[in-house]
Design an enzyme around this catalytic site. Structure first.
Site: not given
Length: 150
Positions: A78, A85-87, A119
């Site tokens: 992520n 950052i993928c959050v 994700d």
């Protein structure tokens, strides 16, 4: 609005620090630009690492999310090579003005403890995480030792 809110949040962070996290403005003349560090969680392959963060708040904060990125390389599904950052919490369509930077920091610690391969930003790492977890742990530990040693 942004300055007052950030000053209040910084005061709260100083009174109630987050375990394994240090954070604050780069200098007092610009409260919209912060730097932080997260110590790798002990129950993760990032244990022993120190991961630097760059956080930029817009003058529209808290109505828009801060731009947060890791400046330390992290082997993680992520987090990409540039530190993006993928959050969900930081996505424009998910952000809520009531969200505080302390919640963002806690979610980043949790992301290091529990990656979300469903994700990913790094699909190749997500694939390894899902299909060969031992290899993922080995790679993450090696990258931590190489790039995030204290």
């Amino acid at each position: 609005m942004a300055l007052r809110r950030l000053q209040a949040e910084l005061l709260d962070l100083n009174k109630n620090p987050i375990e394994n996290v240090t954070i604050g403005p780069i200098d007092e003349s610009n409260v919209l630009h912060w730097r932080g560090q997260i110590s790798g969680p002990v129950n993760s392959p990032y244990k022993g690492g120190i991961f630097n963060l760059d956080i930029v708040f817009s003058t529209d904060y808290p109505f828009k999310p801060p731009k947060v990125k890791f400046t330390t390389r992290v082997y993680h599904p992520n987090i990409d090579e540039e530190g993006a950052i993928c959050v969900a919490l930081l996505k424009n369509d998910q952000w809520k003005p009531a969200t505080r930077i302390s919640q963002v920091l806690k979610s980043l610690v949790m992301l290091l403890e529990q990656p979300n391969p469903d994700d990913p930003l790094m699909t190749d790492i997500a694939e390894i995480y899902s299909t060969d977890h031992a290899k993922f742990l080995k790679n993450a530990k090696e990258m931590t030792k190489k790039h995030a040693s204290a």
